[in-house]
Scaffold this motif. Structure first.
Motif, mmCIF file in Angstrom:
data_model
loop_
_atom_site.group_PDB
_atom_site.id
_atom_site.type_symbol
_atom_site.label_atom_id
_atom_site.label_comp_id
_atom_site.label_asym_id
_atom_site.label_seq_id
_atom_site.Cartn_x
_atom_site.Cartn_y
_atom_site.Cartn_z
ATOM 1 N N THR A 86 10.038 -2.482 -5.470
ATOM 2 C CA THR A 86 8.932 -2.220 -6.143
ATOM 3 C C THR A 86 8.359 -2.577 -6.785
ATOM 4 O O THR A 86 7.553 -2.314 -8.137
ATOM 5 C CB THR A 86 10.322 -1.101 -7.477
ATOM 6 O OG1 THR A 86 11.367 -2.170 -7.881
ATOM 7 C CG2 THR A 86 10.686 -0.025 -6.280
ATOM 8 N N CYS A 89 3.019 -5.834 -3.394
ATOM 9 C CA CYS A 89 3.064 -6.419 -2.367
ATOM 10 C C CYS A 89 4.330 -7.239 -1.505
ATOM 11 O O CYS A 89 4.029 -7.856 -0.590
ATOM 12 C CB CYS A 89 2.274 -7.349 -2.169
ATOM 13 S SG CYS A 89 0.466 -6.866 -3.608
ATOM 14 N N VAL A 210 11.998 3.252 1.501
ATOM 15 C CA VAL A 210 10.774 2.222 2.317
ATOM 16 C C VAL A 210 9.355 2.712 1.188
ATOM 17 O O VAL A 210 8.807 2.856 1.337
ATOM 18 C CB VAL A 210 10.849 1.305 3.275
ATOM 19 C CG1 VAL A 210 9.009 1.260 3.910
ATOM 20 C CG2 VAL A 210 11.179 0.941 3.642
ATOM 21 N N GLU A 211 10.115 4.383 2.097
ATOM 22 C CA GLU A 211 8.524 5.392 1.398
ATOM 23 C C GLU A 211 8.506 5.166 0.653
ATOM 24 O O GLU A 211 7.465 5.687 -0.338
ATOM 25 C CB GLU A 211 8.633 6.622 2.595
ATOM 26 C CG GLU A 211 8.160 6.844 4.254
ATOM 27 C CD GLU A 211 8.881 7.921 4.980
ATOM 28 O OE1 GLU A 211 8.887 8.693 4.243
ATOM 29 O OE2 GLU A 211 8.639 7.430 6.107
ATOM 30 N N GLY A 214 7.141 2.691 -1.307
ATOM 31 C CA GLY A 214 5.492 3.103 -2.097
ATOM 32 C C GLY A 214 5.182 3.809 -2.760
ATOM 33 O O GLY A 214 4.625 3.493 -3.689
ATOM 34 N N ARG A 217 5.866 2.468 -6.550
ATOM 35 C CA ARG A 217 5.216 1.457 -6.976
ATOM 36 C C ARG A 217 3.779 1.573 -7.213
ATOM 37 O O ARG A 217 3.613 1.563 -7.923
ATOM 38 C CB ARG A 217 4.891 0.021 -5.534
ATOM 39 C CG ARG A 217 5.966 -1.012 -5.453
ATOM 40 C CD ARG A 217 5.415 -1.986 -3.803
ATOM 41 N NE ARG A 217 4.984 -1.292 -2.803
ATOM 42 C CZ ARG A 217 5.536 -1.116 -1.574
ATOM 43 N NH1 ARG A 217 7.141 -1.312 -1.748
ATOM 44 N NH2 ARG A 217 4.804 -0.285 -0.577
ATOM 45 N N GLU A 218 3.671 2.551 -6.642
ATOM 46 C CA GLU A 218 1.903 3.555 -6.656
ATOM 47 C C GLU A 218 2.806 3.567 -8.499
ATOM 48 O O GLU A 218 1.284 3.717 -9.163
ATOM 49 C CB GLU A 218 1.522 4.558 -6.238
ATOM 50 C CG GLU A 218 1.318 3.916 -4.715
ATOM 51 C CD GLU A 218 0.682 5.524 -3.498
ATOM 52 O OE1 GLU A 218 0.887 6.227 -4.267
ATOM 53 O OE2 GLU A 218 0.324 4.709 -2.689
#
Length: 318
Positions: A86, A89, A210-211, A214, A217-218
């Motif tokens: 999290t 990059c 993993v999905e 993402g 993180r957004e």
């Protein structure tokens, strides 16, 4: 520029966090940092809330939720196990259920091809010369049929009997060795067949993680932007981006003049972006020195992006 990569010692430590924050504060205009930005903010609450939102989002997808639940029962468990995903990059890859299935079927084919190459000797030693020839033939055909099936079913019991070591334990040593070489991979495949369902579930869970990371993180990035917050990962990313941008050469000139000598202790816990920052400032510049002190065996910050390969690259560059 002198460079030295020294084993762990007692030299004074230069804290990454402090120097990065100081640089961005002093060079806010050149680095493109908004003046109202709150730096080094504790965003742990934002991170937990973002994970909670994602858990609520997938709760309606029962199979997906249960798959993730097996790996991390609560958002706090998720962060404890997958927190590094999290951050800023991360480079992430994982084995998917489709790859698990493909690899299993490929191993089945390799085993089938090997058995067919030795079919003549297998037939002669384990079928033709036996009293219960029809039973042995049926076992052999069951084995071949299972190896040709593109499914995840366990090895049939009669096929498993056929490749058992007691069927050829009294053969001459050379024959016994060849049969063992043929059947050991098949035995390993039969053992794996009992675990492949679990592998598929774990791969599915990891793919979802993993999905989900993402998405998380957004949401964290949106919340930080809305509240003008920047944590340590954000500080590093901002300085790295600034040094790579249009104002990069001017920022390098200012920093190398302001900090002509840098010493980084515990260098094994440096991630590739942090190393790239120092490399940008000190690489091939006159009247500067950059000293790195570390021991790769003591690397402990993988959860925060610490990368022993950054250490090894620095060692090779030194």
């Amino acid at each position: 520029m002198p460079r030295r990569l020294v084993q762990q010692g007692t030299l004074q430590r230069l804290a990454h966090r402090g120097i990065v924050a100081r640089v961005l504060t002093q060079q806010a205009f050149i680095s493109g940092l908004p003046f109202e930005m709150v730096m080094e903010a504790d965003i742990s609450d934002l991170r937990v809330e973002a994970v909670r939102d994602w858990y609520r989002q997938i709760k309606g997808r029962v199979d997906d939720y249960l798959n993730v639940y097996e790996q991390a029962k609560t958002p706090e468990d998720f962060l404890s196990t997958y927190g590094a995903l999290t951050g800023e990059c991360p480079v992430v890859s994982c084995v998917t259920p489709a790859q698990v299935e493909h690899n299993f079927f490929a191993e089945k084919k390799r085993c089938y091809d090997a058995v067919m190459l030795g079919e003549g000797e297998i037939w002669e030693q384990l079928v033709e010369s036996k009293k219960g020839k029809q039973e042995r033939e049926a076992e052999f055909q069951s084995l071949l049929a299972w190896l040709q099936q593109e499914d995840l079913s366990p090895i049939p019991s009669d096929a498993s009997k056929f490749i058992h070591g007691n069927r050829y334990s009294r053969k001459p040593a050379d024959i016994k060795s060849r049969l063992k070489q043929l059947f050991e991979p098949v035995k390993a495949l039969g053992k794996r067949a009992r675990e492949v369902d679990r592998e598929m579930r774990e791969a599915g869970a990891h793919q979802l993680v993993v999905e989900g990371a993402g998405v998380i993180r957004e949401r964290i990035a949106e919340a930080k932007q809305q509240q003008s917050l920047m944590d340590f990962d954000g500080l590093v990313e901002q300085l790295h981006a600034s040094l790579s941008g249009d104002n990069g050469p001017e920022l390098v000139r200012i920093l190398s003049a302001q900090y002509p000598v840098a010493l980084v202790d515990e260098f094994q816990d440096t991630d590739p972006r942090q190393y790239a920052i120092f490399d940008s400032v000190y690489n091939d510049r006159e009247a500067t020195a950059f000293y790195m002190i570390g021991d790769p065996k003591q690397a402990v910050y993988a959860f925060r992006g610490g990368d022993v390969f950054a250490y090894l690259k620095a060692r090779d560059d030194a």
